[in-house]
Design an enzyme around this catalytic site. Sequence first.
Site, PDB file in Angstrom:
ATOM      1  N   GLU A 135       4.815   0.631   7.503  1.00 28.00           N
ATOM      2  CA  GLU A 135       3.502   1.234   7.731  1.00 28.00           C
ATOM      3  C   GLU A 135       3.363   1.792   9.149  1.00 28.00           C
ATOM      4  OE1 GLU A 135       0.166  -0.651   5.793  1.00 28.00           O
ATOM      5  OE2 GLU A 135       1.490  -1.901   4.580  1.00 28.00           O
ATOM      6  N   ASP A 185      -6.814  -1.321  -1.053  1.00 24.66           N
ATOM      7  CA  ASP A 185      -5.699  -1.827  -0.272  1.00 24.66           C
ATOM      8  C   ASP A 185      -6.201  -3.013   0.556  1.00 24.66           C
ATOM      9  OD1 ASP A 185      -3.192  -2.067   0.942  1.00 24.66           O
ATOM     10  OD2 ASP A 185      -2.955   0.101   1.166  1.00 24.66           O
TER      11      ASP A 185
END
Length: 656
Positions: free
Chosen positions: A542, A336
């Site tokens: 997020e 990521d």
Amino acid sequence: MAPLLVVRFSPLLSHVNFFSLCFKAKRELEEKMGKKMTVILEALMLLFFMGGGEAVEIYKDPSQLIHRRIKDLMGKMSLAEKIGQMTQLDRTAATPEIMKEFSIGSLLSGGGSVPRLQASPQEWIEMVNGFQNGSLSSRLGIPMIYGIDAVHGHNNVYKATIFPHNVGLGATRDPNLVERIGAATALEVRATGINYAFAPCIAVCRDPRWGRCYESYSEDPRIVIAMTTLITGLQGHNPINSMPFVGGKNKVAACAKHFVGDGGTKGGVNENNTVIDWHGLRNIHMPAYYHSIIKGVSTVMVSYSSWNGNKMHANRRLITGSLKNYLKFKGFVISDWQGIDRITSPPHANYTYSVHAGIHAGIDMIMVPFNHTEFIDTLTKLVESKVIPMRRINDAVRRILRVKFLLGLFENPLADDTFVDHLGNQAHRDLAREAVRKSMVLLKNGETADPPLLPLPKKAGRILVAGTHADNLGYQCGGWTITWQGLAGNNLTQGTTILSAISSAVDPSTDLVYKENPDLEFVKTGNFSFAVVVVGEHPYAETDGDNSNLTIPEPGPATITNVCGGVKCVVVVVSGRPLLIQPYLRSIHALVAAWLPGSEGQGVTDVLFGDYGFTGKLPRTWFKTVDQLPMNFDDPHYDPLFPIGFGLTTSPAAGR
């Protein structure tokens, strides 16, 4: 002698084809001119195979098997070129010169990383091709692969179709619909010259307090498994199970994420620790990866989270042992954004350790995404000092090249405008509208003794529309729309708000009144037939979406109280997860969970006004109070406000 010249100077022949043509010509010369003349041809054949010929190199020859092309290319690559292929940069940190000099393997657009605001598809194509030409001018001409977070349509791009977020698609229980959305998304991604989508997210969200819960199809792994059809939509149907597959120029490489357990973190805290035994991890969080691999997913992205205290980006047991060796995943594993940096706390505290831990764990491509020289220099030193073995580098590069060959990048590295007209076209907007109406979940429709309020009549004396989310395209699209965190207002992209959809749906004789937050007196004296109240969450993504209380943001509760206290009302909740609704439930006449429907607000009114019936089912448990969380369908003590799978139905009543 003419046949000799044609054979000798043709640059399109492989060694095998050249060899067979030469022997054919040799036989003809022996018949017509005698054996002495064939000596010339034999000499030319010898020169050709000693390097005097111009045959296409094996890795550039599309007629060769992919494993031979990979082997040939890797045999020519230096360590620097191999490590370059393992590097992914954000577009803002790259230039064509950097792509050429370092043989960079991949670029990406992070959330909101665009050529310019409201860039056209042609501008995207020009940008991507500019970087690609840099890659093609490198010594070996290895094309780069360009990735983007197309997580609910091509959501970074102006005028793209914005589909419902995954939680809404989970409510549809329609894998075929999800596959069609994948195919439409692939076309829109290709419309901008991009060939790699960081989707789908196959997290199993077990706590709605998590800020990424809307990216999860469900708390039930069986529903998440069913929705992995997005992969076949993005990539095409895989003829060979468990091998990476991309089915043509109208398809893109997909990415199953985030491996593994990202939806199970303690307290729903993003990037936190998932505390669960191996049995639980295998049965709840792993199954969708197995099904994604069967469908041929090209890449897998690793989670920021930890499993029982061990960072996933450093977890060799799960990445190499489970994913690569046990599940036989043959594509490449990608980190990521700055994922290896976050192996340490604070992030980037010991970068050499982080690079070693991530590569040793089995990550093949690192989303750096800015300082490429630091990563390349660090990894180079680790290999040269034999801390990281060359076989680990070769495994990574082999997997990356496999996906590139499967994408056809060596044959068609540059994009054109073939698919430009697919961006945001009417067929895709109609598909998104279908998805919206199928995702709507009807939670309440009148009291037991009263007639149902829905479907609403299109012809009525006066209708009140209220709420912060009724006329706000950004709110109904949510996070990961144009920017990473999403936006408010109606100028971010093209779409239809719920208010606009209501205006189009009702009879022209109906008086439609919109007031965002009316007081009780206004409602009581307004002589309204009924009201539609649209409230919910503001956009987030997020960690910014982590929420321990899950209340409806103000003035939503006041709007519900004022409107529903003065007239019959239907409340539409626009949110990425269940919110605290029980305190207001008694005053609400009809309640609809709309999730984050995206750009096509008409899908909401399709079911509110009875053109279609409600069919959606809850993809996750709707709690009574946050004190119950986490609470999931398979818990021994299960006492929800509405259970997973709940959803009232209505029959179409077109023409009302």
